[in-house]
Design an enzyme around this catalytic site. Structure first.
Site, PDB file in Angstrom:
ATOM      1  N   ASP A   1     -22.166 -79.159  15.838  1.00 39.26           N
ATOM      2  CA  ASP A   1     -20.742 -79.064  16.075  1.00 39.26           C
ATOM      3  C   ASP A   1     -20.034 -78.304  14.947  1.00 39.26           C
ATOM      4  OD1 ASP A   1     -18.837 -81.066  18.033  1.00 39.26           O
ATOM      5  OD2 ASP A   1     -17.871 -80.016  16.374  1.00 39.26           O
ATOM      6  N   ILE A   2     -19.055 -77.498  15.309  1.00 38.49           N
ATOM      7  CA  ILE A   2     -18.294 -76.772  14.278  1.00 38.49           C
ATOM      8  C   ILE A   2     -17.474 -77.726  13.406  1.00 38.49           C
ATOM      9  CG2 ILE A   2     -18.129 -74.523  15.431  1.00 38.49           C
ATOM     10  CD1 ILE A   2     -15.259 -75.433  16.332  1.00 38.49           C
TER      11      ILE A   2
ATOM     12  N   SER B   1      -6.728 -65.029  23.129  1.00 33.78           N
ATOM     13  CA  SER B   1      -6.555 -64.974  24.577  1.00 33.78           C
ATOM     14  C   SER B   1      -5.195 -64.380  24.919  1.00 33.78           C
ATOM     15  CB  SER B   1      -6.628 -66.411  25.105  1.00 33.78           C
ATOM     16  OG  SER B   1      -6.155 -66.503  26.425  1.00 33.78           O
TER      17      SER B   1
ATOM     18  N   LYS C   1     -11.598 -74.925  26.649  1.00 34.06           N
ATOM     19  CA  LYS C   1     -10.811 -73.801  27.185  1.00 34.06           C
ATOM     20  C   LYS C   1     -10.119 -74.036  28.529  1.00 34.06           C
ATOM     21  CE  LYS C   1     -14.488 -71.799  29.902  1.00 34.06           C
ATOM     22  NZ  LYS C   1     -15.093 -70.631  30.494  1.00 34.06           N
TER      23      LYS C   1
ATOM     24  N   LYS D   1      -4.662 -71.627  20.508  1.00 33.57           N
ATOM     25  CA  LYS D   1      -4.959 -70.212  20.211  1.00 33.57           C
ATOM     26  C   LYS D   1      -3.852 -69.616  19.333  1.00 33.57           C
ATOM     27  CE  LYS D   1      -8.811 -70.023  22.355  1.00 33.57           C
ATOM     28  NZ  LYS D   1     -10.068 -69.838  21.634  1.00 33.57           N
TER      29      LYS D   1
ATOM     30  N   PHE E   1      -3.306 -69.966  45.029  1.00 35.30           N
ATOM     31  CA  PHE E   1      -2.148 -70.713  44.521  1.00 35.30           C
ATOM     32  C   PHE E   1      -0.876 -69.870  44.597  1.00 35.30           C
ATOM     33  CE2 PHE E   1      -5.661 -72.656  41.739  1.00 35.30           C
ATOM     34  CZ  PHE E   1      -5.860 -73.730  42.596  1.00 35.30           C
TER      35      PHE E   1
ATOM     36  N   TYR F   1      -3.691 -75.939  25.248  1.00 33.53           N
ATOM     37  CA  TYR F   1      -4.758 -74.952  25.006  1.00 33.53           C
ATOM     38  C   TYR F   1      -4.164 -73.680  24.401  1.00 33.53           C
ATOM     39  CZ  TYR F   1      -7.939 -71.098  25.847  1.00 33.53           C
ATOM     40  OH  TYR F   1      -8.709 -69.968  25.681  1.00 33.53           O
TER      41      TYR F   1
ATOM     42  N   LEU G   1     -10.710 -68.206  39.031  1.00 27.53           N
ATOM     43  CA  LEU G   1     -10.785 -67.598  40.365  1.00 27.53           C
ATOM     44  C   LEU G   1     -12.196 -67.132  40.736  1.00 27.53           C
ATOM     45  CD1 LEU G   1      -9.313 -66.565  42.878  1.00 27.53           C
ATOM     46  CD2 LEU G   1      -8.843 -64.434  41.617  1.00 27.53           C
TER      47      LEU G   1
ATOM     48  N   ILE H   1     -19.056 -66.244  27.368  1.00 29.33           N
ATOM     49  CA  ILE H   1     -18.804 -64.960  26.692  1.00 29.33           C
ATOM     50  C   ILE H   1     -19.742 -64.822  25.486  1.00 29.33           C
ATOM     51  CG2 ILE H   1     -17.056 -63.480  25.637  1.00 29.33           C
ATOM     52  CD1 ILE H   1     -14.937 -65.202  27.148  1.00 29.33           C
TER      53      ILE H   1
HETATM   54  P1  NAD Z   1     -17.547 -71.557  27.273  1.00 30.74           P
HETATM   55  O1  NAD Z   1     -17.065 -72.943  27.444  1.00 30.74           O
HETATM   56  O2  NAD Z   1     -18.506 -71.009  28.263  1.00 30.74           O
HETATM   57  O3  NAD Z   1     -18.162 -71.368  25.805  1.00 30.74           O
HETATM   58  C1  NAD Z   1     -17.712 -72.110  24.701  1.00 30.74           C
HETATM   59  C2  NAD Z   1     -18.938 -72.705  24.027  1.00 30.74           C
HETATM   60  O4  NAD Z   1     -18.515 -73.428  22.882  1.00 30.74           O
HETATM   61  C3  NAD Z   1     -19.698 -73.678  24.919  1.00 30.74           C
HETATM   62  O5  NAD Z   1     -21.070 -73.336  24.942  1.00 30.74           O
HETATM   63  C4  NAD Z   1     -19.491 -75.047  24.269  1.00 30.74           C
HETATM   64  O6  NAD Z   1     -20.609 -75.881  24.424  1.00 30.74           O
HETATM   65  C5  NAD Z   1     -19.239 -74.637  22.823  1.00 30.74           C
HETATM   66  N1  NAD Z   1     -18.418 -75.576  22.038  1.00 30.74           N
HETATM   67  C6  NAD Z   1     -17.205 -76.097  22.367  1.00 30.74           C
HETATM   68  N2  NAD Z   1     -16.750 -76.882  21.373  1.00 30.74           N
HETATM   69  C7  NAD Z   1     -17.691 -76.848  20.386  1.00 30.74           C
HETATM   70  C8  NAD Z   1     -17.801 -77.459  19.113  1.00 30.74           C
HETATM   71  N3  NAD Z   1     -16.866 -78.299  18.662  1.00 30.74           N
HETATM   72  N4  NAD Z   1     -18.887 -77.184  18.360  1.00 30.74           N
HETATM   73  C9  NAD Z   1     -19.868 -76.365  18.818  1.00 30.74           C
HETATM   74  N5  NAD Z   1     -19.826 -75.786  20.027  1.00 30.74           N
HETATM   75  C10 NAD Z   1     -18.742 -76.017  20.805  1.00 30.74           C
HETATM   76  O7  NAD Z   1     -16.239 -70.626  27.190  1.00 30.74           O
HETATM   77  P2  NAD Z   1     -16.109 -69.032  27.243  1.00 30.74           P
HETATM   78  O8  NAD Z   1     -15.473 -68.663  28.530  1.00 30.74           O
HETATM   79  O9  NAD Z   1     -17.385 -68.401  26.854  1.00 30.74           O
HETATM   80  O10 NAD Z   1     -15.011 -68.824  26.106  1.00 30.74           O
HETATM   81  C11 NAD Z   1     -15.386 -68.493  24.776  1.00 30.74           C
HETATM   82  C12 NAD Z   1     -14.137 -68.377  23.928  1.00 30.74           C
HETATM   83  O11 NAD Z   1     -13.275 -67.392  24.496  1.00 30.74           O
HETATM   84  C13 NAD Z   1     -13.302 -69.654  23.841  1.00 30.74           C
HETATM   85  O12 NAD Z   1     -12.769 -69.730  22.529  1.00 30.74           O
HETATM   86  C14 NAD Z   1     -12.195 -69.418  24.837  1.00 30.74           C
HETATM   87  O13 NAD Z   1     -11.042 -70.143  24.505  1.00 30.74           O
HETATM   88  C15 NAD Z   1     -11.978 -67.937  24.691  1.00 30.74           C
HETATM   89  N6  NAD Z   1     -11.394 -67.292  25.879  1.00 30.74           N
HETATM   90  C16 NAD Z   1     -11.997 -67.454  27.086  1.00 30.74           C
HETATM   91  C17 NAD Z   1     -11.445 -66.833  28.208  1.00 30.74           C
HETATM   92  C18 NAD Z   1     -12.056 -67.040  29.573  1.00 30.74           C
HETATM   93  O14 NAD Z   1     -11.366 -66.804  30.562  1.00 30.74           O
HETATM   94  N7  NAD Z   1     -13.318 -67.409  29.691  1.00 30.74           N
HETATM   95  C19 NAD Z   1     -10.297 -66.048  28.073  1.00 30.74           C
HETATM   96  C20 NAD Z   1      -9.717 -65.904  26.813  1.00 30.74           C
HETATM   97  C21 NAD Z   1     -10.288 -66.528  25.709  1.00 30.74           C
HETATM   98  C1  WQD Z   2      -6.449 -66.162  38.071  1.00 33.72           C
HETATM   99  C2  WQD Z   2      -5.521 -66.122  39.270  1.00 33.72           C
HETATM  100  C3  WQD Z   2      -4.547 -68.244  39.847  1.00 33.72           C
HETATM  101  C4  WQD Z   2      -8.242 -70.225  40.994  1.00 33.72           C
HETATM  102  C5  WQD Z   2      -7.037 -68.460  32.608  1.00 33.72           C
HETATM  103  C6  WQD Z   2      -6.345 -69.066  31.409  1.00 33.72           C
HETATM  104  C7  WQD Z   2      -6.178 -68.028  30.338  1.00 33.72           C
HETATM  105  C8  WQD Z   2      -7.515 -67.361  30.017  1.00 33.72           C
HETATM  106  C9  WQD Z   2      -8.181 -66.837  31.250  1.00 33.72           C
HETATM  107  C10 WQD Z   2      -8.605 -68.602  28.293  1.00 33.72           C
HETATM  108  C11 WQD Z   2      -4.268 -66.963  39.076  1.00 33.72           C
HETATM  109  C12 WQD Z   2      -5.456 -67.740  40.944  1.00 33.72           C
HETATM  110  C13 WQD Z   2      -7.334 -69.281  40.566  1.00 33.72           C
HETATM  111  C14 WQD Z   2      -8.193 -70.660  42.344  1.00 33.72           C
HETATM  112  C15 WQD Z   2      -6.364 -69.155  42.734  1.00 33.72           C
HETATM  113  N1  WQD Z   2      -8.454 -68.311  29.486  1.00 33.72           N
HETATM  114  N2  WQD Z   2      -6.413 -68.754  41.427  1.00 33.72           N
HETATM  115  N3  WQD Z   2      -7.262 -70.090  43.170  1.00 33.72           N
HETATM  116  O1  WQD Z   2      -5.019 -68.590  34.943  1.00 33.72           O
HETATM  117  O2  WQD Z   2      -5.073 -66.052  34.771  1.00 33.72           O
HETATM  118  O3  WQD Z   2      -6.207 -67.418  33.091  1.00 33.72           O
HETATM  119  O4  WQD Z   2      -8.292 -67.892  32.220  1.00 33.72           O
HETATM  120  O5  WQD Z   2      -7.977 -68.238  27.328  1.00 33.72           O
HETATM  121  O6  WQD Z   2      -5.653 -68.677  29.219  1.00 33.72           O
HETATM  122  O7  WQD Z   2      -5.079 -69.548  31.816  1.00 33.72           O
HETATM  123  O8  WQD Z   2      -7.198 -67.291  35.314  1.00 33.72           O
HETATM  124  O9  WQD Z   2      -9.041 -67.372  36.905  1.00 33.72           O
HETATM  125  O10 WQD Z   2      -7.651 -69.458  36.538  1.00 33.72           O
HETATM  126  O11 WQD Z   2      -6.650 -67.528  37.717  1.00 33.72           O
HETATM  127  O12 WQD Z   2      -5.522 -68.690  43.522  1.00 33.72           O
HETATM  128  O13 WQD Z   2      -8.966 -71.527  42.779  1.00 33.72           O
HETATM  129  O14 WQD Z   2      -6.219 -66.701  40.393  1.00 33.72           O
HETATM  130  O15 WQD Z   2      -3.394 -68.813  40.398  1.00 33.72           O
HETATM  131  O16 WQD Z   2      -3.226 -66.282  39.692  1.00 33.72           O
HETATM  132  P1  WQD Z   2      -5.739 -67.359  34.577  1.00 33.72           P
HETATM  133  P2  WQD Z   2      -7.719 -67.981  36.627  1.00 33.72           P
END
Ligand code: NAD
Ligand code: WQD
Length: 341
Positions: free
Chosen positions: A58-59, A124, A84, A152, A217, A148, A199, A12
């Site tokens: 690192d943060i 999240s 995450k 948050k 699932f 996790y 997914l 992101i």
């Molecule tokens: P990502 O793992 O692709 O990106 C996170 C980045 O942070 C990575 O590049 C990693 O190397 C870096 N990182 C981790 N720990 C670190 C540290 N201690 N110091 C410096 N760098 C560090 O994840 P993302 O999907 O891009 O998610 C970004 C943020 O959004 C996260 O905080 C995650 O919890 C949150 N979030 C993600 C999702 C999702 O589904 N992807 C959903 C809701 C919230």
């Molecule tokens: C989506 C749907 C699974 C994989 C997660 C974190 C949430 C947030 C976003 C960070 C669900 C189903 C998945 C597979 C499947 N992240 N699934 N087969 O669980 O909604 O959210 O990511 O903050 O905190 O929990 O996302 O993409 O894992 O799953 O059937 O191989 O797909 O059961 O219903 P989720 P997901």
């Protein structure tokens, strides 16, 4: 104007860097590359024409943070860096608390020392736990279902407490629903290491032949077709939401909280069919047992962000599946190591 983007080479964060650059804001990235690759910087440059300043580190490294704030005129921080993976967090809670919570505290400490008080936090939908009712509003009850999720929730609470006693802070909590998709160029996208937990990357890896079959699932949930329902949002819509949040809230001290989602619930089976439409490929799948910790339904009421930020997700489910597939086809093994300038 420079913004420090922690986790800026991640999924992101990297797309948000594109949106910041497009808005004339210069991202300065801090990432320890624990879940991302240096090649991302080449791609940001190729797509945007601008190579972000990059600090590898690192943060949790307070001295490095102090140096960055001394070297760069940082106007604020967008804080993505975190671990995450929900499942992994149940096995390694210490690592999650240490990285996410202690890391965020170290970052906030450096910001205070530097006199920088504008902060956007990647929260999240997980902070809503197992929702009693949908759609979820920003004032819906919060709960956590995993270490996790607790990181948050605790960080949100820490930020609220800090903002209450120190009105210099502008704190924005952005609660993302399910980000998927990729930049439309196909040059940037999601590159999970190992077996994907989420997914969409699992589906694209089945489509490209890296995995045999998608495990769905559970199909016995009380939903429209028995599979879980989520609010999938295109990563570029999400990225643009950060720019709007920065522009609108950055100037205003206070606590600002927004859901970033589409408001549409899509089931797992609907997603599989949408992907088949976009790619022309049938996805091999089988129904298996429920995954522990999954909630049946989760989607946003995103109207507050539209009203107050003037932001609304515009990309469709077909855009999301098409762009995910385009990225996966152009990069079958994700980002590979590339030469650096
Ligand atoms: P990502 O793992 O692709 O990106 C996170 C980045 O942070 C990575 O590049 C990693 O190397 C870096 N990182 C981790 N720990 C670190 C540290 N201690 N110091 C410096 N760098 C560090 O994840 P993302 O999907 O891009 O998610 C970004 C943020 O959004 C996260 O905080 C995650 O919890 C949150 N979030 C993600 C999702 C999702 O589904 N992807 C959903 C809701 C919230
Ligand atoms: C989506 C749907 C699974 C994989 C997660 C974190 C949430 C947030 C976003 C960070 C669900 C189903 C998945 C597979 C499947 N992240 N699934 N087969 O669980 O909604 O959210 O990511 O903050 O905190 O929990 O996302 O993409 O894992 O799953 O059937 O191989 O797909 O059961 O219903 P989720 P997901």
């Amino acid at each position: 104007m420079k913004i420090l983007v922690t986790g800026g080479t991640g999924y992101i964060g990297s797309h948000t860097c594109l949106a910041l650059i497009a808005a004339g804001i210069e991202p300065v990235i801090l990432d320890n590359l624990s879940n991302s690759k240096l090649a991302v910087l080449n791609r940001i440059e190729a797509v945007s024409g601008q190579r972000p300043l990059f600090y590898q580190g690192d943060i949790r490294d307070a001295a490095l943070l102090d140096r960055i704030f001394q070297e760069q005129p940082i106007a604020g921080v967008i804080h993505f860096a975190a671990l995450k993976a929900v499942g992994e967090s149940t096995q390694k809670p210490f690592e999650y608390f240490e990285n996410n919570i202690a890391g965020t505290l170290t970052l906030l400490g450096a910001m205070r020392r530097a006199g920088c008080f504008r902060f956007i936090f990647s929260s999240s939908a997980t902070v809503y736990g197992d929702p009693k009712t949908v759609p979820l509003r920003e004032d819906s009850p919060r709960a956590s279902l995993s270490p996790y999720g607790r990181t948050k929730l605790m960080i949100e609470q820490m930020l609220e407490d800090m903002q209450q006693v120190d009105p210099r802070w502008s704190i924005t909590l952005l609660r993302y629903f399910n980000p998927i998709g990729a930049h439309a160029s196909g040059q940037m996208g999601e590159d999970p290491q190992g077996i994907p937990n989420n997914l969409m990357p699992y589906i694209t890896q089945v489509a490209i032949g890296r995995r045999d079959c998608l495990n769905i699932f559970g199909n016995d949930y009380p939903t429209k077709d028995g599979t879980c329902v989520r609010d999938y949002i295109h990563v570029m819509d999400l990225a643009e939401g950060h720019v709007k949040a920065w522009q609108v809230c950055g100037e205003q001290a206070g606590l600002h909280i927004y859901n970033l989602g589409t408001g549409q619930g899509v089931s797992v089976l609907e997603m599989v069919h949408a992907f088949a439409r976009a790619s022309g490929l049938e996805i091999n799948y089988k129904i298996v047992a429920r995954r522990p910790g999954d909630v049946a339904e989760c989607w946003a009421d995103p109207s507050k962000a539209q009203r107050e930020l003037g932001w609304k997700a515009t990309r469709t489910l077909d855009d999301m599946t098409r762009d995910s597939w385009c990225w996966q086809q152009a990069n079958p093994n994700g980002y590979e190591e590339e030469a650096h300038v």
